[in-house]
Motif scaffolding. Structure first.
Motif, PDB file in Angstrom:
ATOM      1  N   ILE A 138       5.486 -14.136  35.582  1.00 36.14           N
ATOM      2  CA  ILE A 138       6.801 -14.120  36.221  1.00 36.14           C
ATOM      3  C   ILE A 138       7.692 -15.127  35.509  1.00 36.14           C
ATOM      4  N   TYR A 176      12.538 -10.241  29.188  1.00 38.00           N
ATOM      5  CA  TYR A 176      12.312  -8.802  29.035  1.00 38.00           C
ATOM      6  C   TYR A 176      11.446  -8.520  27.811  1.00 38.00           C
ATOM      7  N   ALA A 188       6.643  -9.518  34.547  1.00 42.34           N
ATOM      8  CA  ALA A 188       6.637  -8.566  35.667  1.00 42.34           C
ATOM      9  C   ALA A 188       7.936  -8.599  36.456  1.00 42.34           C
ATOM     10  N   GLY A 189       8.654  -9.697  36.361  1.00 46.10           N
ATOM     11  CA  GLY A 189       9.902  -9.834  37.105  1.00 46.10           C
ATOM     12  C   GLY A 189      10.518 -11.191  36.835  1.00 46.10           C
ATOM     13  N   LEU A 245      14.196  -4.845  35.270  1.00 47.32           N
ATOM     14  CA  LEU A 245      13.087  -5.615  35.833  1.00 47.32           C
ATOM     15  C   LEU A 245      13.385  -5.974  37.286  1.00 47.32           C
ATOM     16  N   PRO A 246      12.347  -6.139  38.121  1.00 43.69           N
ATOM     17  CA  PRO A 246      12.587  -6.673  39.462  1.00 43.69           C
ATOM     18  C   PRO A 246      13.180  -8.077  39.365  1.00 43.69           C
ATOM     19  N   VAL A 247      14.240  -8.324  40.113  1.00 42.56           N
ATOM     20  CA  VAL A 247      14.921  -9.625  40.068  1.00 42.56           C
ATOM     21  C   VAL A 247      15.182 -10.105  41.492  1.00 42.56           C
ATOM     22  N   LEU A 277       9.069 -11.137  45.201  1.00 49.11           N
ATOM     23  CA  LEU A 277       9.153 -10.546  43.867  1.00 49.11           C
ATOM     24  C   LEU A 277       7.888  -9.776  43.517  1.00 49.11           C
ATOM     25  N   LEU A 299       8.012  -6.492  45.178  1.00 44.72           N
ATOM     26  CA  LEU A 299       8.899  -5.579  44.458  1.00 44.72           C
ATOM     27  C   LEU A 299       8.222  -5.034  43.200  1.00 44.72           C
ATOM     28  N   ALA A 300       7.541  -5.932  42.473  1.00 47.83           N
ATOM     29  CA  ALA A 300       6.913  -5.539  41.214  1.00 47.83           C
ATOM     30  C   ALA A 300       5.773  -4.552  41.425  1.00 47.83           C
TER      31      ALA A 300
END
Length: 328
Positions: free
Chosen positions: A61, A111, A116-117, A138-140, A298, A301-302
């Motif tokens: 992360i 990125y 993963a986020g 990406l998950p943020v 997070l 979400l990921a």
């Protein structure tokens, strides 16, 4: 240093089998015990970053912080790290020194590193941020600011400031100075001021003036000295604890006694506010808890789970020695 190949050879299995074991893949129970025994005997430590690059779901992360010399940032990072470790994830940290261009670079860099986020400890969200988030896909989660298009963990700045305003009024203060920051920072610059203003506007006999400084203590000293000299309020309400510490220094420079001549309050609940004299009345935010919530959200979400778009962290007014009671 042992490699995956060494572990595979000692265990009598293929390298791909060891890799599946390390990444939680499916292997037989007998083989799993054999590989686990060899790893324990050799003290093998996998290269987490290399694993993340190869894995379908990476376990790294990326966090982006505006400054590392901040009590709030350090506490949030500690909370993030604690929760990620519990979930078997690793944290990368990028410090931007409050440079928005470096924030953009960090987003794209993460990125490229296939994280993963991203967790962003935000001071503001610009169009450039939104474009970058849209591009990297990406998950943020942002911490400390709120935006309609981004998952957010926020301190309840407006409600906390409103409650602090009520507290100040209950103590009898009517000649009030509020020392805030630039309104580019929505949470600290706008929300805290709006909450406080809403409270004092409920009283008709208040004389309130609003001032602005930076987040730096030395700048707060200079502005607070001018406030004391030109306005002479009974209380100085500061948008952060750092600003309040600057105000305390200014009072000392001007020969003003705290709290008998001038009361002072802050926001944040930094550890130092408890040990200074007089101890500072402040709004305590639970930064570490906010970090843990951000990390947990997070990862959800990921991994495809749903989380609320906005999560509010807790606060508490800590009453100490820096506020005096004024007769109304």
């Amino acid at each position: 240093m042992k490699t995956i190949g060494d572990i595979a050879k000692l265990a009598g299995v293929a390298k791909s089998t060891v890799s599946r074991y390390l990444n939680g893949g499916s292997i037989s129970e007998i083989t799993k015990r054999r590989v686990e025994r060899i790893i324990n005997e050799t003290g093998y430590v996998p290269n987490t970053f290399a694993q993340s690059l190869k894995a379908k779901i990476p376990n790294i992360i990326g966090t982006i912080v505006p400054r590392l010399d901040s009590f709030a940032s350090s506490q949030i990072l500690m909370g993030i790290d604690e929760k990620l470790r519990e979930l078997n994830y690793q944290m990368l940290i990028s410090n931007t020194s409050q440079d928005l261009e470096r924030e953009m670079e960090s987003i794209y860099s993460y990125y490229n590193q296939k994280v993963a986020g991203i967790i962003l400890l935000a001071t503001q969200i610009s169009d450039a941020h939104l474009a970058a988030f849209e591009e990297v896909k990406l998950p943020v989660i942002i911490v400390g600011q709120q935006h309609d298009n981004i998952y957010s963990v926020i301190h309840n700045d407006e409600a906390a400031a409103y409650e602090l305003g009520q507290y100040v009024l209950e103590k009898g203060h009517r000649k009030i100075a509020y020392l805030g920051v630039n309104e580019k920072d929505i949470a600290v610059g706008i929300k805290r001021k709006e909450g406080f203003k809403r409270a004092v506007e409920e009283k008709e006999d208040c004389n309130v003036r609003y001032y602005e400084t930076s987040f730096l203590m030395e700048d707060a000293v200079e502005v607070a000295c001018n406030i004391i000299e030109n306005f002479d309020p009974s209380i100085l309400v500061c948008a952060t604890d750092n600003i309040a510490l600057g105000a305390l220094k200014a009072a000392h420079v001007k020969g003003v006694s705290v709290p008998s001549d001038l009361s002072i309050t802050g926001f944040g609940g930094y550890d130092v506010t408890e040990i200074i004299h007089p101890a500072l009345t402040t709004v305590k935010f639970f930064y570490k808890d906010a970090g843990r919530v951000a990390a947990d959200s997070l990862i959800k979400l990921a991994t495809g789970s749903e989380v609320p778009s906005i999560i509010l962290s807790n606060y508490k007014i800590i009453e100490r020695e820096s506020v005096d009671i004024k007769n109304i």
